[in-house]
Design a protein around this motif. Sequence first.
Motif, mmCIF file in Angstrom:
data_model
loop_
_atom_site.group_PDB
_atom_site.id
_atom_site.type_symbol
_atom_site.label_atom_id
_atom_site.label_comp_id
_atom_site.label_asym_id
_atom_site.label_seq_id
_atom_site.Cartn_x
_atom_site.Cartn_y
_atom_site.Cartn_z
ATOM 1 N N VAL A 21 0.748 -1.299 -0.011
ATOM 2 C CA VAL A 21 -0.119 0.083 0.019
ATOM 3 C C VAL A 21 0.901 1.262 0.134
ATOM 4 C CG1 VAL A 21 -1.603 1.313 1.325
ATOM 5 C CG2 VAL A 21 -2.009 -1.092 0.898
ATOM 6 N N GLN A 66 -3.008 -3.738 -2.863
ATOM 7 C CA GLN A 66 -3.686 -3.741 -1.728
ATOM 8 C C GLN A 66 -3.141 -4.556 -0.498
ATOM 9 O OE1 GLN A 66 -6.068 -1.022 -1.660
ATOM 10 N NE2 GLN A 66 -5.296 -0.699 -3.574
ATOM 11 N N SER A 105 -3.499 4.635 2.869
ATOM 12 C CA SER A 105 -4.326 4.634 1.647
ATOM 13 C C SER A 105 -5.291 5.608 1.756
ATOM 14 C CB SER A 105 -5.361 3.257 1.894
ATOM 15 O OG SER A 105 -4.527 2.149 2.101
#
Length: 412
Positions: free
Chosen positions: A266, A272, A313
């Motif tokens: 990330v 992810q 994020s």
Amino acid sequence: MYPIGCTYRHLMTTGEAPEIGTAIRRMRRWRGMTLDALAGLSGLSKGYLSRIENGRQAVERRSTLAKIANALRCSVGDLTGTFVPTDQGDSDVHGAIPDIQFALVTTNLDHARSAPQRPTAELKAETARVADARQACDYTEVGRALPSLLVDLHATAVQGTGDDRNEALRCLILTCQVTTLLVRNLGENLLAWNAAQRGLQAAERLGDPVWAGVAEFAYTQALVSLGAYDEAHEHAQRALRELGPDDDKSIQVYGTSLLTAGFCAVTAESGQADDEIAEARNLARRVERPNAFWLGFSDANVDLWRMSIALESEDPVLAAEVAARLAPEAIPLRSRRATFFIDHARALAGLRRPDREVVELLRRAEQLAPLRTRNNVFVRSMVTEMIERSRRDSGGRELLGLAERMSLVRPA
């Protein structure tokens, strides 16, 4: 113009630690670079960079620091700087840095300059004591103990045989982990990398994949502090390839490696972390005796990683939701509770909640881990931004007190 032969690090050595925005502006000007040029090279907007330079915008992500540092052709550490101690305890910890560095420079795993000074059993007990002290945020005691412990463990690892040699190597891996995490929190990122490298060397000599995973964790943390997120991701992945969640201890190393890999993906903006978090959560529920190898792996710790990953994020909403569900008393380690309060404060700051709520969380973190909190790059950035707002608005005693202890403002 700056004098011929003047180095950037010399420019930064002014008697007090500059905040990040000032450091970025100084480096940019030293490079002869306009704000437009920095925006183009970093992929960040000119207005956003201007607000950071003027202390009106906190730096909220590690990847932002890395983009700016890469554009300026410097290290992340050049921008974050080294914290200037404000009390005796902080000074004592920083005073240990030269001795720790000397211990690493003058030792290696090929030959020992002196015979072992302590029995292996005593070294093992001392290693555990120092690791416990770091998690309890007793950094003064850790800094005091590390230099001689590093030297003695190297001597036994080189001159010892059989079980004594292997035990010394295991203890050296843990001691290098402690060293890495301590000096990284003091802004000594290259020294952290050197310590982590020595831990990897010890793991190679030991030849145990579980202990190699422990060493890889410290190495990834050192790489993250240098902004080398892709390289950190590769090392976490390597640990996963060589490990298997077979027993209670290996589960904890594997789970920590999963979380590290997800975090680095990330942060490097290359992937992810949902799958890694889910798998780590399932593994944490199988753990019978948490905190193997002083990694702090547990169900609550997965939530802490989830918060950090959400912040990287740019999802402060999720980070705040996780924080709201996680009771601080469920986090047994003092060091990790301090991290919880810092990341919770980052989440609230990202949501533009009232400054008093952010400051209260930072105050609680500082009570648990003063040096770690005051030296944290995100804390310093948040406090700088709030100071700028307070100058325009009404300010607050708690905020100004925290800023003074961080050397961001001078006492009135």
